[in-house]
Design a protein around this motif. Sequence first.
Motif, PDB file in Angstrom:
ATOM      1  N   GLU A  71       0.830  -1.206   0.000  1.00 40.55           N
ATOM      2  CA  GLU A  71       0.000   0.000   0.000  1.00 40.55           C
ATOM      3  C   GLU A  71       0.865   1.257   0.000  1.00 40.55           C
ATOM      4  OE1 GLU A  71      -3.476   1.102   2.651  1.00 40.55           O
ATOM      5  OE2 GLU A  71      -3.476  -1.080   2.794  1.00 40.55           O
ATOM      6  N   LEU A  72       1.920   1.231   0.810  1.00 38.90           N
ATOM      7  CA  LEU A  72       2.833   2.370   0.879  1.00 38.90           C
ATOM      8  C   LEU A  72       3.486   2.608  -0.480  1.00 38.90           C
ATOM      9  CD1 LEU A  72       4.335   4.562   2.480  1.00 38.90           C
ATOM     10  CD2 LEU A  72       5.986   2.798   3.163  1.00 38.90           C
ATOM     11  N   PHE A  73       3.938   1.551  -1.126  1.00 37.65           N
ATOM     12  CA  PHE A  73       4.561   1.679  -2.441  1.00 37.65           C
ATOM     13  C   PHE A  73       3.624   2.373  -3.413  1.00 37.65           C
ATOM     14  CE2 PHE A  73       5.268   0.271  -6.780  1.00 37.65           C
ATOM     15  CZ  PHE A  73       6.612   0.550  -6.947  1.00 37.65           C
ATOM     16  N   PHE A  74       2.381   1.894  -3.507  1.00 41.72           N
ATOM     17  CA  PHE A  74       1.458   2.462  -4.479  1.00 41.72           C
ATOM     18  C   PHE A  74       0.992   3.856  -4.086  1.00 41.72           C
ATOM     19  CE2 PHE A  74       1.202  -1.972  -5.943  1.00 41.72           C
ATOM     20  CZ  PHE A  74       1.484  -1.741  -7.281  1.00 41.72           C
ATOM     21  N   GLN A  75       0.952   4.156  -2.812  1.00 43.44           N
ATOM     22  CA  GLN A  75       0.623   5.523  -2.404  1.00 43.44           C
ATOM     23  C   GLN A  75       1.772   6.470  -2.779  1.00 43.44           C
ATOM     24  OE1 GLN A  75      -1.071   5.724   1.471  1.00 43.44           O
ATOM     25  NE2 GLN A  75      -1.804   7.792   1.149  1.00 43.44           N
ATOM     26  N   LEU A  76       3.000   5.995  -2.681  1.00 41.31           N
ATOM     27  CA  LEU A  76       4.153   6.817  -3.066  1.00 41.31           C
ATOM     28  C   LEU A  76       4.269   6.983  -4.580  1.00 41.31           C
ATOM     29  CD1 LEU A  76       6.855   5.545  -0.556  1.00 41.31           C
ATOM     30  CD2 LEU A  76       5.716   7.774  -0.558  1.00 41.31           C
ATOM     31  N   CYS A  77       3.547   6.172  -5.345  1.00 42.83           N
ATOM     32  CA  CYS A  77       3.555   6.338  -6.800  1.00 42.83           C
ATOM     33  C   CYS A  77       2.763   7.574  -7.225  1.00 42.83           C
ATOM     34  CB  CYS A  77       3.008   5.092  -7.485  1.00 42.83           C
ATOM     35  SG  CYS A  77       4.148   3.702  -7.392  1.00 42.83           S
ATOM     36  N   GLY A  78       1.944   8.109  -6.329  1.00 45.54           N
ATOM     37  CA  GLY A  78       1.284   9.386  -6.579  1.00 45.54           C
ATOM     38  C   GLY A  78       2.192  10.495  -6.064  1.00 45.54           C
ATOM     39  N   CYS A  79       1.933  11.722  -6.436  1.00 43.45           N
ATOM     40  CA  CYS A  79       2.790  12.837  -5.996  1.00 43.45           C
ATOM     41  C   CYS A  79       2.536  13.179  -4.534  1.00 43.45           C
ATOM     42  CB  CYS A  79       2.549  14.062  -6.865  1.00 43.45           C
ATOM     43  SG  CYS A  79       3.317  13.906  -8.474  1.00 43.45           S
ATOM     44  N   ILE A  80       3.597  13.197  -3.747  1.00 48.99           N
ATOM     45  CA  ILE A  80       3.546  13.549  -2.334  1.00 48.99           C
ATOM     46  C   ILE A  80       4.215  14.917  -2.180  1.00 48.99           C
ATOM     47  CG2 ILE A  80       4.201  12.852   0.000  1.00 48.99           C
ATOM     48  CD1 ILE A  80       2.415  10.781  -1.380  1.00 48.99           C
ATOM     49  N   PRO A  81       3.493  15.943  -1.698  1.00 47.32           N
ATOM     50  CA  PRO A  81       4.135  17.258  -1.514  1.00 47.32           C
ATOM     51  C   PRO A  81       5.236  17.192  -0.460  1.00 47.32           C
ATOM     52  CG  PRO A  81       1.743  17.384  -1.227  1.00 47.32           C
ATOM     53  CD  PRO A  81       2.095  15.948  -1.328  1.00 47.32           C
ATOM     54  N   MET A  82       6.323  17.897  -0.724  1.00 47.90           N
ATOM     55  CA  MET A  82       7.482  17.918   0.171  1.00 47.90           C
ATOM     56  C   MET A  82       7.943  19.350   0.416  1.00 47.90           C
ATOM     57  SD  MET A  82       8.579  14.818   0.824  1.00 47.90           S
ATOM     58  CE  MET A  82       8.083  13.215   0.321  1.00 47.90           C
ATOM     59  N   ASP A  83       8.675  19.529   1.487  1.00 48.78           N
ATOM     60  CA  ASP A  83       9.361  20.798   1.779  1.00 48.78           C
ATOM     61  C   ASP A  83       8.431  22.006   1.660  1.00 48.78           C
ATOM     62  OD1 ASP A  83      11.649  19.256   2.114  1.00 48.78           O
ATOM     63  OD2 ASP A  83      12.294  19.542   0.048  1.00 48.78           O
ATOM     64  N   GLY A  84       7.291  21.915   2.303  1.00 48.86           N
ATOM     65  CA  GLY A  84       6.361  23.037   2.292  1.00 48.86           C
ATOM     66  C   GLY A  84       5.684  23.269   0.955  1.00 48.86           C
ATOM     67  N   GLY A  85       5.647  22.261   0.113  1.00 49.44           N
ATOM     68  CA  GLY A  85       4.948  22.364  -1.163  1.00 49.44           C
ATOM     69  C   GLY A  85       5.775  22.875  -2.323  1.00 49.44           C
ATOM     70  N   ILE A  86       7.083  23.062  -2.142  1.00 50.70           N
ATOM     71  CA  ILE A  86       7.906  23.529  -3.264  1.00 50.70           C
ATOM     72  C   ILE A  86       8.515  22.377  -4.059  1.00 50.70           C
ATOM     73  CG2 ILE A  86       8.401  25.772  -2.220  1.00 50.70           C
ATOM     74  CD1 ILE A  86      11.233  24.728  -1.602  1.00 50.70           C
ATOM     75  N   ARG A  87       8.377  21.165  -3.567  1.00 48.10           N
ATOM     76  CA  ARG A  87       8.831  19.966  -4.265  1.00 48.10           C
ATOM     77  C   ARG A  87       7.754  18.896  -4.115  1.00 48.10           C
ATOM     78  NH1 ARG A  87      13.031  21.989  -1.546  1.00 48.10           N
ATOM     79  NH2 ARG A  87      14.940  22.454  -2.670  1.00 48.10           N
ATOM     80  N   SER A  88       7.795  17.910  -5.001  1.00 45.95           N
ATOM     81  CA  SER A  88       6.952  16.735  -4.809  1.00 45.95           C
ATOM     82  C   SER A  88       7.783  15.499  -5.123  1.00 45.95           C
ATOM     83  CB  SER A  88       5.683  16.800  -5.659  1.00 45.95           C
ATOM     84  OG  SER A  88       5.971  16.612  -7.008  1.00 45.95           O
TER      85      SER A  88
END
Length: 176
Positions: A71-88
């Motif tokens: 489940e974690l693998f496939f959830q990470l296949c979608g874009c996860i916002p990082m660093d306050g939204g300036i990276r994904s």
Amino acid sequence: MAARLSMLPEDCISIVLSLTSPPDASRFMLVSSLLWSAAESDIVWDRFLPSDLPRILSRSHTQLNVSSKKELFFQLCGCIPMDGGIRSFSLDKVSGRKCWILSARALSISLSNEPNHWTWTANSTSRFVRIIDVIIFYGCRYLHTKMHICIQNPSLTYAMYRFIRGKMVFFTISRV
């Protein structure tokens, strides 16, 4: 063959499946109930997750509620916002490779505060809250950006792509 396969411990089958790819592990689930159970194992999907996953997840403000490594693998296949939204961040579904997408705010762009050259706008079709619209002048040939990176592994190949949406602007000079 099925009788011989059933003689192996499920963990052993899971280790063998972890040496394949995410699509292959998913396909093996369709073959038999024994392979389905082995392919669902965290042993398989842990191998497809990046080794620096805790560090990556510490940069995200998104809460991932998962019950398995698959489940974690496939959830990470979608874009996860990082660093306050300036990276994904995302994982490639086929290879499991890491993909970082940087917004314009994450880059050092020359003349980014000059309204003649750039406009910061909100865009509902972008994965980032604000994007930079480039106004390309007639005769403009180069767009310069700086990005600080740390190559994790010199034996791997890295790629960088720049996506640009622009407006062509032509000026007419009239005499007064």
